[in-house]
Design an enzyme around this catalytic site. Structure first.
Site, PDB file in Angstrom:
ATOM      1  N   HIS A 271      41.507  37.083  23.507  1.00  0.00           N
ATOM      2  CA  HIS A 271      41.864  35.709  22.991  1.00  0.00           C
ATOM      3  C   HIS A 271      42.741  35.899  21.586  1.00  0.00           C
ATOM      4  O   HIS A 271      44.381  34.860  21.841  1.00  0.00           O
ATOM      5  CB  HIS A 271      40.681  35.190  21.722  1.00  0.00           C
ATOM      6  CG  HIS A 271      40.964  33.794  22.543  1.00  0.00           C
ATOM      7  ND1 HIS A 271      42.093  32.994  22.161  1.00  0.00           N
ATOM      8  CD2 HIS A 271      40.121  32.546  21.446  1.00  0.00           C
ATOM      9  CE1 HIS A 271      42.303  31.705  22.044  1.00  0.00           C
ATOM     10  NE2 HIS A 271      41.126  31.282  21.476  1.00  0.00           N
TER      11      HIS A 271
ATOM     12  N   ASP B 199      39.453  29.424  44.076  1.00  0.00           N
ATOM     13  CA  ASP B 199      38.795  29.759  45.362  1.00  0.00           C
ATOM     14  C   ASP B 199      38.783  31.593  45.717  1.00  0.00           C
ATOM     15  O   ASP B 199      40.364  31.723  46.310  1.00  0.00           O
ATOM     16  CB  ASP B 199      39.221  29.341  46.464  1.00  0.00           C
ATOM     17  CG  ASP B 199      38.620  29.679  47.959  1.00  0.00           C
ATOM     18  OD1 ASP B 199      38.105  30.669  47.470  1.00  0.00           O
ATOM     19  OD2 ASP B 199      38.837  28.820  48.566  1.00  0.00           O
TER      20      ASP B 199
END
Length: 454
Positions: free
Chosen positions: A154, A398
């Site tokens: 982060h 995907d």
């Protein structure tokens, strides 16, 4: 039980620049932990788990050429600031398996400790120079499905940059090649301190500690109370009803000339509901923390596909009595006013303010699960992160084995922390992921829906 079978170190497929990279002041106040997200694939088209691992390894090595800071390590400077050592030590990819089935997590995929086991974590007691910035875990379920757990530093990225990285990685895995290259130079956020004198005009109120419970000297007691995560769905019709009512309430001379956003009304509704569920005293102060994307608020706008944290926190304050007695339009208006103050000038002043701070650690520990350090937005406060405007990849995530069945946060870290997510299966709908003290959960669920009906 999740068993890790093997750990792979994945380095860039080609030689990348070896250098020290600047980490902006806006990056510096983000947690030094890894932001955890999870993807579930119920029926991947590949039945061979080893092939899926190889696809991830091969494509990741190519993605790390483009996003080469992610293959490096953080290190401390003499000012107790962080910088990136682009040393190509690589990301860590874990192969794991479990006896669990995806049905054990569906349909709401609530980010519980069982979900957290599907996402790799780092030992933060080790020197920061030893910690990979990208952690990945592919877990095979007994039903044949898989999950992909990601832990991305982060300190380096916000949600928009994280999804940019994942989208390019996905394209590479499918053999399509990268589409949009990241802009990696964080020095564009360096401010000329001669231009502004923020000490005269910037009070740092968005960086002060939030209110405590009346009569308390600290927040330790609240931190220790038992909490749990709930997932609540809001239909498009319910959100439209919140917006319509708020906009009708707001039609007065001199008021806002544009309708409230989904985020403003949902966040306002959540804040009010939490205060009611917590049964605060009328005079109890409460703060709401949200973050604002500055990419298009600074002048000139940040370069397209800027890779880093481009978010600043803002704090909205009120009292329990004010929140529950005023209409939702009032609360949503307070949230809008707080976010709209984040202009180019505000960003410059905030950046210089942060640069002048000797110790930034109180903000770095904000999201660490179980931490007793730093700022805490639990009871009587809230911290709401919106994922409503994060870019959605056409075809989903995907990698060549089909679109995911679910994507969401892997952890909701502390009491009062929440996410508002788009429900892509139902256009216009949203999902709220929220952690609350157990004693307040049932009341929150009741008020959450009853107040929309009423």
């Amino acid at each position: 039980m999740v068993t890790v079978k093997e750990t792979h170190v994945v380095k860039p497929a080609e030689e990348t620049p070896s250098k020290i990279m600047y980490v902006s002041d806006i990056d510096q106040i983000n947690p030094i932990t890894h932001a955890p997200t999870i993807y579930f694939y119920r029926s991947p088209s590949f039945s061979s788990f080893p092939i899926m691992v190889e696809i991830l390894k091969h494509s990741l090595s190519k993605a790390l050429v483009i996003f080469y800071p992610f293959a490096g390590r953080l290190q401390w400077t003499h000012r107790n600031r962080l910088q990136i050592n682009c040393n190509s030590l690589g990301a860590h990819l874990l192969e794991a398996e479990t006896d669990a089935r995806i049905d054990d997590f569906a349909p709401d995929y609530r980010p519980t400790s069982a979900v957290r086991d599907l996402i790799p974590s780092a030992d933060y007691k080790r020197p920061i120079e030893d910690l990979p910035l990208v952690l990945i875990q592919l877990t095979k379920f007994s039903c044949g499905g898989v999950s992909l757990g990601l832990g991305l530093s982060h300190t380096l990225i916000d949600g928009q940059s994280a999804l940019h990285f994942v989208s390019e990685w996905v394209r590479i895995a499918r053999g399509e090649g990268p589409e949009y290259l990241p802009f990696l130079d964080r020095t564009v956020l360096v401010q000329d301190q001669e231009d502004l004198l923020p000490a005269d005009h910037f009070d740092g109120s968005d960086y002060k500690k939030p209110p405590l419970m009346i009569g308390s000297l600290n927040n330790i007691e609240e931190r220790l109370k038992e909490t749990d995560v709930l997932m609540l769905r809001l239909s498009k019709e319910q959100i439209d009803k919140l917006r319509s009512k708020s906009n009708e309430e707001n039609k007065r001379p001199g008021d806002l000339d544009r309708g409230f956003t989904r985020f403003e009304v949902v966040a306002g509704h959540m804040w009010r509901t939490a205060s009611k569920a917590r049964k605060h005293m009328e005079t109890q102060e409460t703060a709401l923390r949200v973050v604002v994307n500055i990419r298009n608020r600074v002048k000139p706008p940040l370069p397209k596909f800027y890779f880093g944290n481009a978010i600043l926190p803002v704090i909205v304050t009120s009292t329990y009595g004010e929140l529950v007695s005023k209409p939702l339009s009032y609360v949503a208006g307070k949230i809008r006013a707080a976010t709209e103050k984040v202009t180019d000038e505000y960003t410059k002043k905030a950046t210089i303010f942060l640069d002048k701070q000797e110790d930034l650690s109180q903000w770095r520990y904000l999201h660490v699960v179980g931490s007793t350090q730093g700022v805490f937005y639990g009871n009587p406060n809230m911290d709401i992160t919106s994922w409503l405007t994060l870019p959605h990849m056409e075809g989903g995530t995907d990698f060549g084995w089909g679109e995911e069945d679910h994507f969401g946060p892997g952890v909701v870290g502390f009491d009062g922390k929440s996410f508002i997510l788009s429900d892509y299966s139902r256009p216009g709908s949203a999902v709220v992921a929220l952690r609350l003290q157990v004693t307040h959960i049932e009341d929150f669920k009741t008020f959450f829906y009853e107040d929309i009906l009423n």
